[in-house]
Design an enzyme around this catalytic site. Structure first.
Site, short mmCIF file in Angstrom:
data_model
loop_
_atom_site.label_atom_id
_atom_site.label_comp_id
_atom_site.label_asym_id
_atom_site.label_seq_id
_atom_site.Cartn_x
_atom_site.Cartn_y
_atom_site.Cartn_z
N THR A 111 -52.82 48.17 7.69
CA THR A 111 -51.47 48.70 7.87
C THR A 111 -50.66 48.40 6.62
OG1 THR A 111 -49.67 48.99 9.46
CG2 THR A 111 -50.40 46.72 9.05
N CYS B 153 -40.89 44.89 10.02
CA CYS B 153 -41.93 45.11 11.03
C CYS B 153 -42.90 43.93 11.03
CB CYS B 153 -42.71 46.39 10.74
SG CYS B 153 -41.75 47.91 10.83
N HIS C 283 -48.73 47.45 14.51
CA HIS C 283 -47.64 47.48 13.52
C HIS C 283 -46.38 47.78 14.33
CE1 HIS C 283 -46.15 49.04 9.36
NE2 HIS C 283 -45.11 48.73 10.12
#
Length: 162
Positions: A23, A29, A46
């Site tokens: 990711t 995040c 994620h």
């Protein structure tokens, strides 16, 4: 040779060895990796936000929200033959991407995402064995389902393996 699977924002993916789950662009995040070292299977989420705001409680659970991502991954990992008691977790991300004097109403999301992830792991009894969270820079990560190693990359920072 490992296959590479990309995990987008607000998604999670489950994969068995030999797979690299990747990711990109983890700012505030959080990347949550769960691994069963016996089954050589893992999941990577994620997550974007810590939890839904009032009025969104009845929406379908998704990996957009950190508070739900762990439960969603555990359910899928068990379907793939993993044992919940063997799962271990690693976290990355949750940065503060703006200087304090420039914070907006969205300030603190990174820290709240990390807290929500730790609370979700604790509820499930999943040990957090490594993390690279906070600070003021974005990260990308690669999760090797064979070894359980997470490789964290950030601009102008040393590569971290955990």
């Amino acid at each position: 040779m490992s296959r590479i699977v990309s995990v987008g924002i607000s998604e999670f993916k489950i994969a068995s060895a030999p797979t690299i789950l990747m990711t990109y662009g983890l700012g505030s995040c959080v990347g949550i990796a769960l691994h069963d070292p016996v089954a050589l299977t893992g999941g990577l989420a994620h997550t974007l936000l810590p939890a839904p705001v009032r009025g969104m409680d009845s929406m379908v659970k998704s990996a957009k929200f950190t508070c739900w991502a762990v439960d969603l991954m555990v359910e899928e990992l068990i379907k793939c033959g993993c044992v919940a008691e063997r799962l271990v977790a690693k976290l990355a991300g949750g940065a503060t991407m703006f200087e304090p004097q420039h914070r907006t109403t969205h300030s603190g999301i990174g820290e709240r995402n990390v807290t929500a992830a730790k609370e979700a792991l604790e509820r499930r009894g999943i040990p957090l064995v490594a993390s690279d969270t906070g600070d003021d820079y974005g990260r990308s990560l690669e999760f090797n389902t064979v070894t359980g190693v997470i490789t964290v990359r950030a601009l102008q920072r040393p590569i971290k393996r955990m």
